[in-house]
Design a protein around this motif. Structure first.
Motif, PDB file in Angstrom:
ATOM      1  N   GLU A  87      -4.272   3.906   1.174  1.00  0.00           N
ATOM      2  CA  GLU A  87      -3.662   4.084  -0.144  1.00  0.00           C
ATOM      3  C   GLU A  87      -3.115   5.510  -0.267  1.00  0.00           C
ATOM      4  O   GLU A  87      -3.775   6.469   0.137  1.00  0.00           O
ATOM      5  CB  GLU A  87      -4.679   3.880  -1.264  1.00  0.00           C
ATOM      6  N   TYR A  88      -1.902   5.613  -0.819  1.00  0.00           N
ATOM      7  CA  TYR A  88      -1.314   6.912  -1.107  1.00  0.00           C
ATOM      8  C   TYR A  88      -1.087   7.003  -2.613  1.00  0.00           C
ATOM      9  O   TYR A  88      -0.463   6.117  -3.201  1.00  0.00           O
ATOM     10  CB  TYR A  88       0.030   7.082  -0.391  1.00  0.00           C
ATOM     11  N   SER A  89      -1.576   8.061  -3.245  1.00  0.00           N
ATOM     12  CA  SER A  89      -1.392   8.213  -4.685  1.00  0.00           C
ATOM     13  C   SER A  89      -1.306   9.700  -5.043  1.00  0.00           C
ATOM     14  O   SER A  89      -1.704  10.565  -4.256  1.00  0.00           O
ATOM     15  CB  SER A  89      -2.518   7.531  -5.463  1.00  0.00           C
ATOM     16  N   LYS A 148     -15.599  -3.126   0.244  1.00  0.00           N
ATOM     17  CA  LYS A 148     -15.436  -3.027  -1.208  1.00  0.00           C
ATOM     18  C   LYS A 148     -15.945  -1.677  -1.695  1.00  0.00           C
ATOM     19  O   LYS A 148     -16.962  -1.554  -2.386  1.00  0.00           O
ATOM     20  CB  LYS A 148     -16.169  -4.170  -1.901  1.00  0.00           C
ATOM     21  N   ILE A 149     -15.232  -0.630  -1.285  1.00  0.00           N
ATOM     22  CA  ILE A 149     -15.539   0.717  -1.733  1.00  0.00           C
ATOM     23  C   ILE A 149     -14.256   1.363  -2.236  1.00  0.00           C
ATOM     24  O   ILE A 149     -13.159   1.011  -1.791  1.00  0.00           O
ATOM     25  CB  ILE A 149     -16.161   1.581  -0.610  1.00  0.00           C
ATOM     26  N   SER A 150     -14.384   2.297  -3.151  1.00  0.00           N
ATOM     27  CA  SER A 150     -13.218   2.987  -3.698  1.00  0.00           C
ATOM     28  C   SER A 150     -13.623   4.373  -4.177  1.00  0.00           C
ATOM     29  O   SER A 150     -14.796   4.606  -4.511  1.00  0.00           O
ATOM     30  CB  SER A 150     -12.606   2.188  -4.850  1.00  0.00           C
ATOM     31  N   PHE A 151     -12.683   5.292  -4.188  1.00  0.00           N
ATOM     32  CA  PHE A 151     -12.984   6.645  -4.645  1.00  0.00           C
ATOM     33  C   PHE A 151     -12.848   6.710  -6.165  1.00  0.00           C
ATOM     34  O   PHE A 151     -12.088   5.964  -6.779  1.00  0.00           O
ATOM     35  CB  PHE A 151     -12.062   7.675  -3.980  1.00  0.00           C
ATOM     36  N   LYS A 202       0.333   1.108  -0.895  1.00  0.00           N
ATOM     37  CA  LYS A 202      -0.727   0.544  -0.066  1.00  0.00           C
ATOM     38  C   LYS A 202      -0.138   0.028   1.246  1.00  0.00           C
ATOM     39  O   LYS A 202       0.907  -0.625   1.256  1.00  0.00           O
ATOM     40  CB  LYS A 202      -1.434  -0.597  -0.806  1.00  0.00           C
ATOM     41  N   HIS A 203      -0.822   0.308   2.343  1.00  0.00           N
ATOM     42  CA  HIS A 203      -0.373  -0.137   3.668  1.00  0.00           C
ATOM     43  C   HIS A 203      -1.586  -0.522   4.505  1.00  0.00           C
ATOM     44  O   HIS A 203      -2.703  -0.082   4.253  1.00  0.00           O
ATOM     45  CB  HIS A 203       0.398   0.965   4.400  1.00  0.00           C
ATOM     46  N   VAL A 233      -5.028  10.553  -0.149  1.00  0.00           N
ATOM     47  CA  VAL A 233      -4.900   9.519   0.883  1.00  0.00           C
ATOM     48  C   VAL A 233      -6.282   8.923   1.107  1.00  0.00           C
ATOM     49  O   VAL A 233      -7.222   9.614   1.510  1.00  0.00           O
ATOM     50  CB  VAL A 233      -4.349  10.087   2.207  1.00  0.00           C
ATOM     51  N   TRP A 234      -6.410   7.646   0.825  1.00  0.00           N
ATOM     52  CA  TRP A 234      -7.688   6.926   0.932  1.00  0.00           C
ATOM     53  C   TRP A 234      -7.564   5.922   2.070  1.00  0.00           C
ATOM     54  O   TRP A 234      -6.736   5.027   2.036  1.00  0.00           O
ATOM     55  CB  TRP A 234      -7.991   6.235  -0.389  1.00  0.00           C
ATOM     56  N   LYS A 235      -8.377   6.092   3.117  1.00  0.00           N
ATOM     57  CA  LYS A 235      -8.280   5.261   4.314  1.00  0.00           C
ATOM     58  C   LYS A 235      -9.611   4.561   4.572  1.00  0.00           C
ATOM     59  O   LYS A 235     -10.649   5.208   4.708  1.00  0.00           O
ATOM     60  CB  LYS A 235      -7.899   6.118   5.520  1.00  0.00           C
TER      61      LYS A 235
END
Length: 344
Positions: free
Chosen positions: A90-92, A64-67, A81-82, A52-54
């Motif tokens: 993001e849920y993955s 503009k960041i991402s894991f 994505k919500h 879960v990326w919040k």
């Protein structure tokens, strides 16, 4: 000629004394939203895990960041994505033959991030590891997921609480107004105590899901509470209820500020096995941060008083700071109110 020079020197002096306040004002407007991003990784088996990326939306935009996970991490299915509560989520799900052990986590674009990234890793047996990524620590190697000890949990959440209150500029501005309207040290003690008790109650109620309120209107009313206090300071009517009984104001609005603290705590998350301890520690951290700020405020005023007396040969009194404080706080909070209402 001499008179004109004296006038210019006085103007320069006023500007010098107000410069820290002006700098503070600018930082309030431009750097209010310091909510952390969060990355939660939950193992569902020895090889699979959910992510879960919040990321908070700042002024309606996503940072503009991402894991980044290792290349041997295979995504299973699509990413959901919500946008919920002014945050992008993001849920993955991923598969990795060796599981979480030995996995390197990193954040792409962390050098542009305005805040920390809180990482929580939950193993199959529910052991939980909590760490923080930032510009100084942009990556983390998962060696083994071991839950924090009771002492480490308390220290970690106390530190998070201190950090949150010191970057929670709207809460600090409200406290600054409370310090001014209190007038005496005795009133200040009652006022801060009332604020502490009130926001502690709603923090616990919200964090335990006994009472949940949408954060958007709460944040708007928090900005409105600062405007209200700024207006009371500007009017300076000693018989008004706010100036006579500041503890009533601090307690009433403190209930709303507690929901604001709880919103940040919900982003951070609480360890499954020690929720009560983490919640209490976070609240202690908030109070310690609050005391640090009040002490810093007194030192700043003391320094300004000494400087003013040295230059002007007369003491700097609180009434002289009344209008600058009320205008700066009121204007700043008005910006926030407009911004937060627009985000509804």
């Amino acid at each position: 000629m001499i008179f004109a020079m004296q006038v210019e020197i006085k103007r320069l002096l006023r500007f010098t004394l107000l410069l820290p306040l002006l700098t503070f004002f600018c930082s309030q407007v431009l750097a209010d939203d310091m909510r952390p991003a969060s990355l939660t990784i939950t193992a569902t088996s020895d090889t699979d895990f959910d992510v879960v990326w919040k990321v908070p939306l700042r002024n309606g935009k996503k940072e503009k960041i991402s894991f980044v996970l290792p290349k041997n991490s295979q995504q299973l299915g699509l990413t959901r994505k919500h946008v919920v509560n002014n945050a992008y989520i993001e849920y993955s799900r991923f598969h990795r033959a060796t599981g979480l052990s030995g996995m390197m986590l990193s954040i792409d674009g962390i050098e542009r991030s305005k805040g920390d990234i809180l990482v929580r890793i939950i193993a199959v047996n529910k052991d939980t590891l909590t760490t923080i990524l930032n510009v100084d620590t942009p990556e983390y190697l998962i060696k083994k997921v071991v839950s924090l000890s009771t002492f480490d949990t308390a220290i970690t959440y106390i530190e998070i609480g201190i950090e949150h209150i010191l970057i929670g500029l709207d809460h600090l501005l409200f406290v600054a107004c409370l310090v001014y309207i209190s007038g005496t040290r005795k009133k200040l003690l009652y006022t801060i105590t009332g604020f502490t008790i009130a926001h502690s109650i709603t923090l616990f109620l919200s964090a335990t899901n006994v009472m949940v309120i949408p954060i958007e209107p709460v944040e708007a009313v928090i900005a409105l509470s600062i405007i209200f206090l700024a207006w009371e300071i500007a009017k300076n009517k000693q018989h008004s209820l706010s100036l006579r009984y500041p503890v009533l104001v601090s307690s009433s609005f403190g209930l709303l500020h507690g929901f604001g603290f709880a919103a940040v705590l919900s982003d951070i998350g609480l360890p499954e096995t020690e929720k009560s301890l983490a919640l209490l520690s976070f609240n202690i951290g908030v109070e310690l941060g609050q005391l640090i700020f009040v002490l810093a405020l007194f030192l700043l005023v003391k320094f300004a008083s000494v400087l003013y007396k040295w230059l002007q040969h007369k003491p700097l009194t609180l009434p002289m700071l009344r209008l600058p404080i009320s205008y700066l706080c009121g204007i700043t909070a008005t910006f926030w109110l407009i911004e937060r209402l627009a985000a509804f």
